[in-house]
Design a protein around this motif. Structure first.
Motif, PDB file in Angstrom:
ATOM      1  N   HIS A  13       1.154  -1.073   0.147  1.00 20.15           N
ATOM      2  CA  HIS A  13      -0.310  -0.399  -0.173  1.00 20.15           C
ATOM      3  C   HIS A  13       1.237   1.411   0.040  1.00 20.15           C
ATOM      4  O   HIS A  13       1.930   1.405   0.329  1.00 20.15           O
ATOM      5  CB  HIS A  13      -0.820   0.319   1.332  1.00 20.15           C
ATOM      6  N   ASP A  28      -0.046   7.134   1.849  1.00 22.63           N
ATOM      7  CA  ASP A  28      -0.272   7.841   2.725  1.00 22.63           C
ATOM      8  C   ASP A  28      -1.921   6.988   3.227  1.00 22.63           C
ATOM      9  O   ASP A  28      -3.014   7.177   3.421  1.00 22.63           O
ATOM     10  CB  ASP A  28      -0.878   9.118   1.375  1.00 22.63           C
ATOM     11  N   ARG A  29      -1.854   5.572   1.607  1.00 23.24           N
ATOM     12  CA  ARG A  29      -3.105   4.504   2.046  1.00 23.24           C
ATOM     13  C   ARG A  29      -3.066   4.387   3.647  1.00 23.24           C
ATOM     14  O   ARG A  29      -4.106   3.700   4.705  1.00 23.24           O
ATOM     15  CB  ARG A  29      -3.521   3.878   0.491  1.00 23.24           C
ATOM     16  N   SER A  44      -3.810   5.843   6.334  1.00 21.07           N
ATOM     17  CA  SER A  44      -5.168   5.998   6.909  1.00 21.07           C
ATOM     18  C   SER A  44      -6.384   4.896   6.995  1.00 21.07           C
ATOM     19  O   SER A  44      -7.717   4.635   6.748  1.00 21.07           O
ATOM     20  CB  SER A  44      -6.432   6.802   5.349  1.00 21.07           C
TER      21      SER A  44
END
Length: 817
Positions: free
Chosen positions: A462, A465-466, A469
């Motif tokens: 991933h 940033d993903r 979150s």
């Protein structure tokens, strides 16, 4: 009404029957006419007099309900004469609803004869809507033949002003009572005889009397002694009687005998009239008086305190001039406070620092809010130090600023520590980001991934940033409840290491090992997770478990093979022994000495081979054909072992003793009683067999309770020592003796197969215990030269039940690695 015939006497010229004579009748008629004329003239005068007084008259025909209201009655309510309808309903409609029942009750009391006349105060609504208080009075002047009222006449008097005065007076009294009850000082009303007539609550609280107990008493009860009481009376009362005021501080006394200091202020209730009494105001100033007495001492104390405090403190006036400082400030600046007096910050600091300090002082004097700020200040040694200034404004009476009080704290070390902390934080961030290990920062409250390093993004597939979150539940294959439970355990510090299965972005599931620790980042507790991919290791472990299961199966087959082989091998040995016996018997005397010796050697070899096979069979049976464990009191296997060794013990002249814990029965263990019997039989039998020539064997078996010293839970154990005075075992052979077929002596010295101690080792391990041998301890078992001799075999077995604390011989297990 009054009958008209009663207005004149009837005695002149009465006839015989009491009737007036003809001569008298004209006179009576003339007098009656005169009286009626006089009465008719008097009624208007009465009405005028009542109207002039501002009152009203009403005349009520009770039977018809018609009422005549006088002009004054009508104008009293703001109506013009003739504007009010002559009906009772008009009056009842103007009476206040709350007062109407009172008027009706008063009328009924008069009608029933309970009261001689009607009187009631009630409210009546005037034409303007204002409510007027009316004193309503009246009387029945005519009654019907059946005793009911026929006519009633009365007056209306406006008493609104009086009512208002009464209400104001009542309000004034309530206000006075409230003022007295809530006054912070005591108030007393004393008469001319100095008797207390009234006090407020503050007096009762000050002198600790109940109000009802002090009222009516002489004022002497609140004075310290007679002398003070008489002195106040002699000096104060003449001054107050002349209209003056008395104001002094005197010593007084509470109900419990405690002396207090009070301020007394006395004035007459009315100047020039002592009979009205005197008002005394009493203020308890004990605390203030003591404070004033301690004020001078406090000033000296404050001076000493300031000089004792190690923090530099200074005082400036509103112009910025130093007016005082403590000893710490003198040492800091290297200047005496007398020499400091009158100087400013420009005399002590560089210009740019002094200008900034002056600007802060001006802002401080403007808003008068305490300020703290960091700056630099040069010390007496010339070094420029980082300092924290804490300043506040002190004011004169009235709130006008008088100057500034400041304290200086050296924060150079703190600044260095903060810099080091910043560097460590930067180092942590670099390690966290640059490390190739997979790392996640997780919020333990909701499982949110707060941060991740590039290695984590590469591992999970991933983007960073993903990943930042997401929640840990998004990548953990466990259920939400299981993940929440593991997070709580990690947050509470209950566990540090976990094993999970994590999902990658590609859909693959990997086995991971997670090491979690709590860290604090900007005051927030997070979980630092260090993640290792152990998928390959898990595959290898699973393969290892398969091989282990295969090995266990193989061992079981080998044990079965050993049992069958040893069992089948004994049969040929028995045949050999039998034929050797038959051969020896058949040859008889023809057998020479050499042949007989060969037969003996062959028979001895067969017998030794049989014993070896029996020992091997016993060794293979340990732990394989054992019965299910049951509670076994150690008395049982020990008794059976000694019974089996009875002949050997007697032949050797040995002494065998068994000592239990504190002389009680031996402990209970969970095990196989037959294996435990063989264990004790082998160990005690060896102690008897391997004896020194010319020294009778002594074997001591000691059993004690203790706790395992090599386990965190300190589980209860049974400690068994078997001590002998035999030939002993060399230190280099003490580990080797427990191996199978390990003999330390020739067969012509001591017989045996070298399997016995291996069987003991296997039995003790099957029971979850430990067995080892030590050299002879320094006790009473010694050789002819006085040196300790023999061996000490030590066993540790898990106890079946928790023993009493301290029941063991040493209080702890003696199991040693």
């Amino acid at each position: 009404m009054v009958d008209a015939t009663t207005l004149c006497p009837l005695s002149d010229g009465d006839g015989p029957s009491g009737a007036p004579s003809d001569a008298v009748v004209p006179k009576l008629r003339a007098r009656l006419k005169w009286r009626r004329a006089r009465l008719a003239a008097a009624v208007p005068r009465l009405h005028l007099a009542i109207d002039a007084a501002g009152d009203g008259i009403w005349d009520w025909d009770v039977a018809t309900g018609a009422v005549w209201y006088s002009p004054g009655w009508q104008t009293m309510l703001g109506f013009s004469p003739g504007e009010v309808p002559p009906q009772l309903d008009f009056w009842s409609s103007r009476v206040h609803p709350e007062d109407l029942p009172l008027t009706q009750a008063a009328l009924q009391a008069h009608f029933s004869g309970e009261r001689p006349f009607y009187e009631c105060e009630h409210r009546v609504r005037a034409k303007s809507g204002e409510w007027l208080w009316i004193l309503d009075r009246g009387r029945v002047v005519s009654w019907n033949a059946d005793g009911r009222p026929r006519r009633m006449i009365g007056t209306h008097v406006d008493v609104t002003a009086r009512k208002r005065i009464e209400e104001e007076l009542a309000e004034s009294r309530l206000q006075l009572d409230a003022i007295l009850d809530n006054a912070p000082v005591g108030v007393l009303l004393v008469d001319g005889d100095r008797v207390i007539r009234r006090v407020n609550k503050a007096v009762a609280a000050t002198f600790q009397y109940r109000m009802e107990d002090i009222v009516g008493c002489s004022a002497r009860v609140i004075y310290g002694d007679d002398q003070v009481f008489e002195d106040i009376g002699r000096r104060a009362y003449p001054r107050m009687q002349s209209g003056g005021q008395f104001d002094e501080e005197v010593s007084m006394r509470r109900a419990d005998g405690t002396d207090i200091r009070c301020r007394l202020i006395g004035r007459p209730v009315k100047a020039g009239n002592p009979a009205r009494g005197f008002v005394w105001v009493v203020e308890d100033i004990t605390v203030r008086w003591r404070a004033e007495q301690a004020l001078n001492d406090r000033a000296g104390f404050q001076r000493v305190l300031l000089d004792t405090v190690p923090v530099p403190i200074f005082v400036q006036d509103v112009m910025g001039h130093y007016v005082d400082a403590n000893t710490a400030f003198e040492r800091w600046m290297g200047i005496d406070r007398q020499a400091l007096f009158g100087r400013t910050v420009f005399d002590l600091a560089p210009p740019h620092i002094a200008e900034a300090d002056e600007a802060v002082d001006k802002a401080l004097l403007a808003d008068q809010k305490p300020q703290s700020y960091e700056t630099q200040l040069r010390c007496a040694d010339g070094t420029l130090r980082d300092v924290l200034f804490s300043k506040a404004v002190y004011c004169r009476t009235g709130g006008k600023p008088a100057g500034i009080v400041g304290a200086v704290m050296d924060i150079s070390e703190r600044k260095h520590a903060e810099q080091a902390l910043l560097e460590r934080q930067q180092l942590f961030e670099q390690i966290f980001v640059a490390s190739c290990a997979v790392k996640l920062l997780i919020d333990p409250l909701d499982g949110r991934i707060v941060d991740a390093n590039p290695a984590a993004a590469e591992f999970y597939g991933h983007p960073l940033d993903r990943l930042r979150s997401m929640h840990i539940q998004d990548i953990n294959a466990a259920t939400g409840a299981e993940v929440a439970r593991e997070l709580r355990q990690a947050h509470n510090g209950e566990r540090k290491q976990f094993q999970f299965r994590h999902r990658l972005a590609s859909g693959d599931v990997r086995d991971v090992e997670v090491y979690i620790s709590n860290i604090v980042v900007h005051g927030r507790t997070l979980l630092m997770s260090l993640i290792h991919d152990i998928t390959e290791r898990c595959i290898a472990e699973e393969a290892l478990r398969g091989k282990t299961r295969e090995l266990e199966r193989s061992n079981a087959e080998l044990e079965a093979f050993a049992y069958v082989a040893s069992h089948d091998l004994r049969q040929p040995l028995r045949v050999i022994t039998s034929y050797l016996t038959l051969l020896e018997r058949g040859l008889g005397k023809s057998l020479d000495e050499e042949g007989r010796e060969c037969i003996d050697f062959a028979r001895d070899g067969a017998q030794r081979m049989d014993r070896l096979i029996v020992d091997l069979l016993e060794y293979s049976r340990v732990g394989r054909k054992a019965k299910p464990f049951r509670p076994v009191p150690l008395d049982e296997p020990l008794r059976l072992a000694l019974l089996n060794l009875e002949v050997a013990v007697q032949d050797a002249g040995a002494t065998v003793t068994v000592d239990g814990p504190d002389g009680t029965a031996l402990p209970v263990v969970a095990g196989d009683d037959n294996e435990l019997m063989r264990l004790f039989q082998n160990l005690i039998g060896n102690a008897v067999k391997y004896r020194a020539p010319g020294r009778p064997p002594v074997v001591r078996v000691t059993v004690a309770l203790g706790r395992a010293s090599n386990r965190q839970d300190g589980a209860p154990v049974v400690c068994i020592d078997i001590r002998d005075n035999g030939i002993g075992i060399a230190a280099e052979d003490r580990d080797r003796v427990f191996g199978i077929f390990q003999r330390l002596h020739r067969r012509d010295e001591y017989e045996g197969t070298g399997v016995g101690l291996a069987v003991c080792k296997k039995v003790i391990e099957h029971h979850g215990g430990r067995l080892w041998v030590e050299g002879p301890p320094d006790d009473d078992l010694r050789d002819t030269d006085g040196r300790p001799c023999g061996s000490l075999f030590r066993l540790v077995l898990p106890a079946l039940a928790s023993p009493a604390a301290g029941a063991g011989r040493d209080g702890e297990a003696r199991d040693r690695r």
